[in-house]
Design a protein around this motif. Structure first.
Motif, PDB file in Angstrom:
ATOM      1  N   ARG A   1      12.714 -21.119 116.064  1.00 45.35           N
ATOM      2  CA  ARG A   1      13.137 -20.955 117.458  1.00 45.35           C
ATOM      3  C   ARG A   1      12.575 -19.668 118.038  1.00 45.35           C
TER       4      ARG A   1
ATOM      5  N   SER B   1       9.836 -18.070 117.162  1.00 48.50           N
ATOM      6  CA  SER B   1       8.395 -18.193 117.394  1.00 48.50           C
ATOM      7  C   SER B   1       8.116 -19.084 118.599  1.00 48.50           C
ATOM      8  N   ASP B   2       8.947 -20.106 118.822  1.00 45.54           N
ATOM      9  CA  ASP B   2       8.776 -20.940 120.010  1.00 45.54           C
ATOM     10  C   ASP B   2       8.990 -20.127 121.286  1.00 45.54           C
TER      11      ASP B   2
END
Length: 51
Positions: A27, A29-30
């Motif tokens: 999450r 990195s998103d």
């Protein structure tokens, strides 16, 4: 004495369950990727507007 195993809920991962930390990292990195894409779009728009 009979011990019954309680079924684990798929919606509430236990603190020691594997995959909990990797899901949180995915999450994060998103979010970073979305922010970088937004900055790229803003930079492109500024360059187009200023010529």
């Amino acid at each position: 004495m009979i011990l019954r195993h309680r079924p684990r809920s798929p919606f509430k991962p236990h603190p020691g369950s594997p995959g909990c930390d990797s899901e949180r990292m995915a999450r994060a990195s998103d979010i970073i990727l979305v922010m970088m894409a937004g900055l790229l779009v803003i930079l492109a728009a500024v360059r187009i507007l200023h010529g």
